[in-house]
Design a protein around this motif. Structure first.
Motif, mmCIF file in Angstrom:
data_model
loop_
_atom_site.group_PDB
_atom_site.id
_atom_site.type_symbol
_atom_site.label_atom_id
_atom_site.label_comp_id
_atom_site.label_asym_id
_atom_site.label_seq_id
_atom_site.Cartn_x
_atom_site.Cartn_y
_atom_site.Cartn_z
ATOM 1 N N GLY A 1 0.847 -1.192 0.000
ATOM 2 C CA GLY A 1 0.000 0.000 0.000
ATOM 3 C C GLY A 1 0.875 1.231 0.000
ATOM 4 O O GLY A 1 1.949 1.250 0.618
ATOM 5 N N PRO B 1 -3.920 8.296 -0.134
ATOM 6 C CA PRO B 1 -3.604 6.958 -0.631
ATOM 7 C C PRO B 1 -3.495 6.975 -2.148
ATOM 8 O O PRO B 1 -4.253 7.679 -2.821
ATOM 9 C CB PRO B 1 -4.793 6.109 -0.172
ATOM 10 C CG PRO B 1 -5.838 7.041 0.292
ATOM 11 C CD PRO B 1 -5.239 8.403 0.439
ATOM 12 N N HIS C 1 -1.546 0.923 -5.206
ATOM 13 C CA HIS C 1 -0.622 -0.025 -4.575
ATOM 14 C C HIS C 1 0.365 -0.579 -5.604
ATOM 15 O O HIS C 1 0.191 -0.390 -6.803
ATOM 16 C CB HIS C 1 -1.403 -1.178 -3.938
ATOM 17 C CG HIS C 1 -1.996 -2.096 -4.948
ATOM 18 N ND1 HIS C 1 -3.166 -1.814 -5.617
ATOM 19 C CD2 HIS C 1 -1.566 -3.283 -5.443
ATOM 20 C CE1 HIS C 1 -3.435 -2.792 -6.470
ATOM 21 N NE2 HIS C 1 -2.473 -3.703 -6.387
ATOM 22 N N SER D 1 -3.580 0.720 0.684
ATOM 23 C CA SER D 1 -3.124 2.110 0.546
ATOM 24 C C SER D 1 -3.769 3.012 1.589
ATOM 25 O O SER D 1 -3.145 3.977 2.036
ATOM 26 C CB SER D 1 -3.386 2.618 -0.878
ATOM 27 O OG SER D 1 -2.484 1.986 -1.768
#
Length: 136
Positions: free
Chosen positions: A14, A27, A30, A117
């Motif tokens: 992540g 985020p 990934h 993430s």
């Protein structure tokens, strides 16, 4: 300075990145199989593409605070990453509970991939809160 946070796992890693002021953690996509040569190169490329000044790798300590097999694997991987991204500093940071917090923060329909993430973003938010005055 941008900071890249990584929630390492052998299947996927992540990723989350801060804004240039080190205030927000977002985020991002990934990385599959980060422990492979190709995966490690992709992580190093991501750090350079995002122009990060530091990388924070989540350290999965056991609940007691002691190392586990996953902790040891993460330490070895972080050392390999450190060799690939020099001179960008790579720091290990306690990630206990980040995945649990991340799983509660998103809608139930979100995939496992986004959870990885999101866990990296939780890790990064905590790191930024604790190290805010040191970044300048």
């Amino acid at each position: 300075m941008r900071v890249l946070a990584l929630d390492y796992g052998s299947a996927r890693c992540g990723c989350a990145v801060s804004d240039p002021t080190g205030t927000l953690a977002t985020p991002i996509e990934h990385i599959e199989r980060p422990g492979t040569r190709k995966g490690l190169v992709r992580v190093a490329d991501l750090a350079r593409e995002r122009e990060v000044g530091r990388i924070v790798v989540g350290l999965p300590l056991g609940l007691s605070g002691h190392d586990t097999d996953q902790t040891r694997e993460t330490r070895v991987w972080a050392d390999k990453l450190r060799d690939r991204v020099t001179p960008i500093p790579v720091e290990l940071y306690d990630e206990r509970f980040t995945t649990r917090i991340a799983s509660r923060s998103g809608p139930p329909a979100q995939t496992r991939t986004s959870e990885d993430s999101r866990a990296a973003a939780v890790l990064l938010e905590d790191w930024l809160a604790r190290h805010g005055s040191e970044r300048a």
